[in-house]
Design a protein around this motif. Structure first.
Motif, PDB file in Angstrom:
ATOM      1  N   VAL A 593       5.432 -77.318  27.138  1.00  0.00           N
ATOM      2  CA  VAL A 593       4.947 -77.023  26.456  1.00  0.00           C
ATOM      3  C   VAL A 593       3.773 -75.923  26.514  1.00  0.00           C
ATOM      4  CG1 VAL A 593       2.912 -78.192  25.873  1.00  0.00           C
ATOM      5  CG2 VAL A 593       4.674 -79.564  26.320  1.00  0.00           C
ATOM      6  N   GLU A 594       3.440 -75.529  25.067  1.00  0.00           N
ATOM      7  CA  GLU A 594       2.582 -74.310  24.971  1.00  0.00           C
ATOM      8  C   GLU A 594       1.285 -74.905  24.165  1.00  0.00           C
ATOM      9  OE1 GLU A 594       4.209 -70.758  23.379  1.00  0.00           O
ATOM     10  OE2 GLU A 594       5.973 -70.128  25.142  1.00  0.00           O
ATOM     11  N   SER A 595       0.123 -74.072  24.717  1.00  0.00           N
ATOM     12  CA  SER A 595      -0.813 -74.338  24.083  1.00  0.00           C
ATOM     13  C   SER A 595      -1.902 -73.406  24.183  1.00  0.00           C
ATOM     14  CB  SER A 595      -1.878 -75.896  24.789  1.00  0.00           C
ATOM     15  OG  SER A 595      -2.780 -75.856  24.116  1.00  0.00           O
ATOM     16  N   GLY A 596      -2.772 -72.971  23.197  1.00  0.00           N
ATOM     17  CA  GLY A 596      -3.702 -72.416  23.242  1.00  0.00           C
ATOM     18  C   GLY A 596      -4.836 -73.015  23.626  1.00  0.00           C
ATOM     19  N   VAL A 636      -2.546 -82.944  25.539  1.00  0.00           N
ATOM     20  CA  VAL A 636      -2.534 -82.232  26.359  1.00  0.00           C
ATOM     21  C   VAL A 636      -3.994 -81.096  26.137  1.00  0.00           C
ATOM     22  CG1 VAL A 636      -1.196 -80.001  26.775  1.00  0.00           C
ATOM     23  CG2 VAL A 636       0.131 -81.877  25.074  1.00  0.00           C
ATOM     24  N   ASP A 637      -4.430 -81.280  27.492  1.00  0.00           N
ATOM     25  CA  ASP A 637      -5.551 -80.712  27.243  1.00  0.00           C
ATOM     26  C   ASP A 637      -5.683 -79.166  28.129  1.00  0.00           C
ATOM     27  OD1 ASP A 637      -7.284 -82.983  27.174  1.00  0.00           O
ATOM     28  OD2 ASP A 637      -7.020 -83.229  29.057  1.00  0.00           O
ATOM     29  N   ALA A 638      -5.973 -78.339  27.573  1.00  0.00           N
ATOM     30  CA  ALA A 638      -6.367 -76.848  27.838  1.00  0.00           C
ATOM     31  C   ALA A 638      -7.206 -75.749  28.394  1.00  0.00           C
ATOM     32  CB  ALA A 638      -5.594 -76.121  27.160  1.00  0.00           C
ATOM     33  N   PRO A 639      -7.466 -75.480  29.291  1.00  0.00           N
ATOM     34  CA  PRO A 639      -8.161 -74.947  29.648  1.00  0.00           C
ATOM     35  C   PRO A 639      -8.931 -74.675  28.355  1.00  0.00           C
ATOM     36  CG  PRO A 639      -6.581 -74.033  30.865  1.00  0.00           C
ATOM     37  CD  PRO A 639      -6.752 -74.649  29.739  1.00  0.00           C
ATOM     38  N   GLY A 693      -4.549 -66.217  34.402  1.00  0.00           N
ATOM     39  CA  GLY A 693      -4.280 -67.775  34.442  1.00  0.00           C
ATOM     40  C   GLY A 693      -3.197 -67.944  33.573  1.00  0.00           C
ATOM     41  N   ALA A 694      -2.684 -66.874  32.556  1.00  0.00           N
ATOM     42  CA  ALA A 694      -2.231 -67.709  31.078  1.00  0.00           C
ATOM     43  C   ALA A 694      -1.255 -66.806  31.143  1.00  0.00           C
ATOM     44  CB  ALA A 694      -2.922 -66.570  30.166  1.00  0.00           C
ATOM     45  N   VAL A 780      -2.144 -68.413  26.140  1.00  0.00           N
ATOM     46  CA  VAL A 780      -1.595 -69.391  25.641  1.00  0.00           C
ATOM     47  C   VAL A 780      -0.928 -70.078  27.232  1.00  0.00           C
ATOM     48  CG1 VAL A 780       0.851 -69.571  24.619  1.00  0.00           C
ATOM     49  CG2 VAL A 780      -0.167 -67.861  23.074  1.00  0.00           C
ATOM     50  N   HIS A 781      -1.393 -71.153  26.957  1.00  0.00           N
ATOM     51  CA  HIS A 781      -0.889 -71.535  28.625  1.00  0.00           C
ATOM     52  C   HIS A 781       0.562 -72.222  28.353  1.00  0.00           C
ATOM     53  CE1 HIS A 781      -5.140 -70.825  30.165  1.00  0.00           C
ATOM     54  NE2 HIS A 781      -5.409 -70.835  28.521  1.00  0.00           N
ATOM     55  N   ARG A 782       1.363 -72.588  29.481  1.00  0.00           N
ATOM     56  CA  ARG A 782       2.160 -72.928  29.408  1.00  0.00           C
ATOM     57  C   ARG A 782       2.672 -74.387  30.255  1.00  0.00           C
ATOM     58  NH1 ARG A 782       8.418 -71.737  27.382  1.00  0.00           N
ATOM     59  NH2 ARG A 782       9.767 -72.056  28.255  1.00  0.00           N
ATOM     60  N   ALA A 783       3.533 -75.422  30.436  1.00  0.00           N
ATOM     61  CA  ALA A 783       3.324 -75.721  31.131  1.00  0.00           C
ATOM     62  C   ALA A 783       5.232 -77.048  31.423  1.00  0.00           C
ATOM     63  CB  ALA A 783       2.237 -77.120  31.780  1.00  0.00           C
TER      64      ALA A 783
END
Length: 790
Positions: A593-596, A636-639, A693-694, A780-783
């Protein structure tokens, strides 16, 4: 208004005439007939996307191949550029980012087939078309049967053969085709010679392909001719407005060729008559996933241009959808020379030294573009219907538009087996050239099973629409979808048929083989039309619009939800995923999962049977929030913190670059490195901790100007010719250097409106201009999400 057409079956296929394919008895046998490909005895419609392994860092190959698969690509195509592998004669490099064997093996591990385009001349906007300097200046007659030239090619082919040994489909490998040369239009015997040399080197794919545009002369029955189609033409001159001849790609037509592609490298607009088309299936390898910019011509290609063009090719009879580029990249920089096409090397066009982003569905740094989502929806359709669709032929209405300037006649056509099929409509054309809307439309299809009129109630088709509607389409069980004003998405769980509303048109489904009394669904309207026909109207499509009828279920999505769907094997089942604000990549027992910073929502069907959680190191959170129709719903929670960035001016611009022309067509030439002494210079300052962190940290610059370079301690790392799109650079590719204090400087040149440079007309400045509208960092964060993960 009623639009009419008479259905007819496709022509009987020729078989056994092409000198390629696998022998009978071969498991999963691949062969080609005159109408389509087949695999394992069933029609096969590949969906192919281009990714150049040498133009993307090896560490990111797997991630991007999986993103391609999640986008509905099932085959990856890649060039071998000779100068990437044998820059100095006899010194081969197939290590690191140049390791073609590792790339092809990884494609197979990601569930993809592979097509290898081995050249020896490849083009791909590469320096000398990929020829090393020592080949280009060898004094041989390159791209011919000159024995001296063939002696140069033979060791290279031998090395490719060794690298790819054992990777062909007949031996259980992923390679299903090999392309010889590229855009060679007048040397059919040379193509035959190169094919024989490749075979002698142990290169043994099921299928052999060659590009056929420009009226190319190919040796009969030796290669599958592959075609192209782009929404714009950066190889055209710098005239204002859209490249006129590209209009043809937005019509449904049996014409396959495009004489404009590569025309800047041919002495004549048309080289020959081209292949005898009724001997070959309609296959493409270069439908524009976007377009590259050249210095003198810089199109900006909106996502609807890409998707509408792709749909017209499906409607026109394509049996092999191939995109160039699907994954953007960067020119190789660890070589003795720059590796891009340029006027200095005798070509008509200047390319950026590094950027080969191509405005592709997946960008130079892996950015997911809106075109990715639009094409993915079409690829769902092909995955669900390709086997039936592949052998179906094109049937045009008698009133089909013929004039490229006709914006009033409805553009529609049918692919059919003579009875069932799909009805295609396109009312989109690029560059603000609005096509007419059409009110109160019905279609009448006449055929051996009697006339079919659809829909029951006339509908309004707006300008800018493009879609495919099935008719007389068999569904699981005994039901048939007689007609639909909705597009097929997929069939899931053997009894769940997923469709989507198109262009805001009211959804009407007419079925046979179902009991009207059995139909249940939220807000649906059911009519018994007699003669075994049941009409279902769906006023509110969406994730909740599940219709039950007998042993069948229908889910009718709205356009927004459908565009955000991903389908794949995940946690032991084939699942339908909807990601709003997030990019989803199924990967067996894991979901990437990728999110801004804004986060988003995730819908999953069937619902997972355990607790979902990202890995402990992920910066994304996942919260179950109940259900949405048949879907389990998650947030989906992102910083939310976005690192700050500022530009510190080091020097103001002293003026635009001097205007120069060059190359055989006397086009505007790009600024030289020395010209950047005139550029504005800005140092980029931000906290390097933001890199930790990204997954990606994009520096995004919204600006207006001419050309730009990014330098890290004086070394060029990125560049752009301005065309109206933001300039993005992934800073995480330079994480260590930036953490160690390397200085990042942007150098920007003003745009000179007197220069013979094409940019989109509505964006063109009317005075010398350099302006920075906004600079920001986009994390862009990825989990990776698993079941039972902690």
């Amino acid at each position: 208004m009623v639009f009419t057409l008479t259905l007819r079956p496709p022509r009987e296929p020729l078989a056994g005439h092409l000198r390629m394919g696998e022998p009978e008895g071969q498991p999963d046998r691949i062969v080609a007939t005159s109408t389509c490909l087949s695999r394992g005895g069933r029609p096969w419609l590949p969906v192919m996307g281009e990714m150049h392994f040498t133009r993307y860092p090896r560490a990111g190959w797997r991630e991007q191949l999986l993103s391609m698969r999640a986008g509905g690509i099932d085959t990856v195509a890649t060039y071998l550029f000779w100068h990437h592998h044998e820059e100095r004669r006899g010194e081969f490099r197939f290590d690191g980012d140049r390791d073609v064997r590792a790339f092809v093996e990884l494609a197979a591990a990601c569930g993809l087939d592979a097509v290898v385009r081995i050249g020896p001349w490849s083009h791909g906007e590469a320096r000398y078309g990929g020829f090393p300097e020592w080949v280009q200046h060898s004094g041989t007659r390159t791209r011919t049967d000159d024995p001296a030239y063939l002696d140069l090619v033979r060791p290279y082919y031998a090395r490719i053969g060794a690298e790819l040994d054992g990777l062909y489909h007949a031996r259980g490998g992923p390679i299903v085709a090999v392309q010889i040369e590229n855009e060679l239009y007048d040397q059919p015997e040379h193509l035959r010679t190169l094919k024989r040399m490749a075979q002698e080197a142990g290169i043994t794919p099921p299928l052999w392909t060659a590009t056929a545009w420009g009226g190319a002369e190919l040796p009969a029955d030796e290669f599958l001719p592959l075609y192209a189609g782009y929404a714009e033409a950066p190889w055209d001159d710098a005239h204002p407005g859209w490249a006129r001849h590209n209009r043809r790609h937005f019509f449904f037509t049996p014409l396959r060729d495009d004489h404009t592609v590569g025309a800047d490298l041919r002495p004549l607009p048309s080289a020959g008559k081209g292949p005898e088309l009724d001997r070959y299936p309609y296959a493409t390898c270069e439908l524009g996933g976007g377009i590259q910019v050249t210095y003198h011509r810089r199109p900006l290609v909106p996502p609807d241009d890409v998707a509408a063009l792709a749909l017209t090719k499906i409607g026109s009879g394509s049996t092999w959808q191939g995109y160039y580029m699907y994954q953007g990249g960067s020119h190789v920089t660890d070589a003795a020379t720059t590796m891009q096409e340029s006027i200095d090397t005798g070509y008509p066009n200047d390319l950026p030294v590094i950027s080969y982003d191509f405005q592709a569905p997946l960008g130079e740094y892996g950015q997911v573009r809106p075109s990715y989502e639009l094409l993915r929806l079409q690829h769902h359709l092909l995955a669900a219907a390709g086997e039936r669709l592949a052998p179906m032929g094109l049937v045009e209405p008698a009133e089909a538009p013929r004039d490229l300037d006709d914006r009033e006649t409805l553009r529609w056509a049918v692919r059919t087996d003579g009875t069932s099929g799909m009805l295609f409509v396109n009312t989109h054309q690029p560059a603000g050239e609005t096509l007419a809307a059409h009110d109160a439309v019905r279609f009448r299809l006449d055929g051996p099973d009697g006339p079919l009129e659809l829909p029951v109630d006339p509908v309004d088709i707006p300008s800018g629409a493009y879609f495919a509607w099935p008719f007389r389409w068999p569904l699981p069980g005994a039901a048939t979808l007689e007609s639909a004003t909705a597009q097929l998405v997929t069939v899931l769980d053997d009894d769940l048929v997923v469709l989507t509303r198109t262009a805001g048109i009211p959804v009407e489904l007419v079925l046979t083989g179902v009991d009207p009394a059995s139909v249940e669904g939220p807000g649906v309207l059911v009519d018994d039309l007699g003669a075994g026909r049941t009409r279902i109207r769906v006023p509110r499509p969406g994730p909740d619009a599940l219709i039950r009828l007998d042993a069948l279920r229908l889910l009718v999505l709205d356009e927004h939800t459908a565009r955000h769907t991903t389908i794949g094997e995940l946690w032991g089942a084939r699942r339908l995923l909807v990601g709003d604000g997030v990019h989803l990549v199924p990967d067996g027992q894991s979901l990437h999962v990728e999110s801004g910073p804004a986060g988003g929502t995730l819908l999953v069907h069937p619902a997972p049977t355990g607790t979902l959680a990202p890995r402990a190191t992920a910066r994304l959170g996942l919260r179950a929030t109940g259900e949405s129709g048949i879907f389990a719903r998650f947030e989906v929670d992102a910083p939310t913190d976005v690192p700050e960035v500022r530009l510190v001016e080091l020097a103001a611009a002293k003026g635009p670059a001097p205007q120069r022309v060059g190359g055989p067509l006397k086009r505007a030439a790009a600024p030289t490195a020395d010209d950047y002494a005139l550029a504005a210079a800005h140092r980029v300052e931000f906290d390097p901790e933001a890199l930790n962190g990204a997954h990606r940290l994009l520096l995004r610059l919204d600006w207006v100007g001419d050309a730009a370079r990014a330098e890290l301690d004086g070394v060029l790392i990125a560049d752009q010719y301005w065309n109206g799109s933001p300039w993005e650079i992934d800073l995480t590719r330079h994480r260590k250097a930036l953490a160690d204090g390397a200085e990042l400087v942007l150098r920007l040149l003003p745009f000179d409106p007197s220069a013979k440079i094409h940019v989109p007309d509505h964006l063109r400045p009317d005075e010398v201009t350099l302006r920075i509208d906004e600079t920001r960092l986009v994390p862009v964060h990825r989990a990776t999400v698993g079941i039972g993960a902690s």
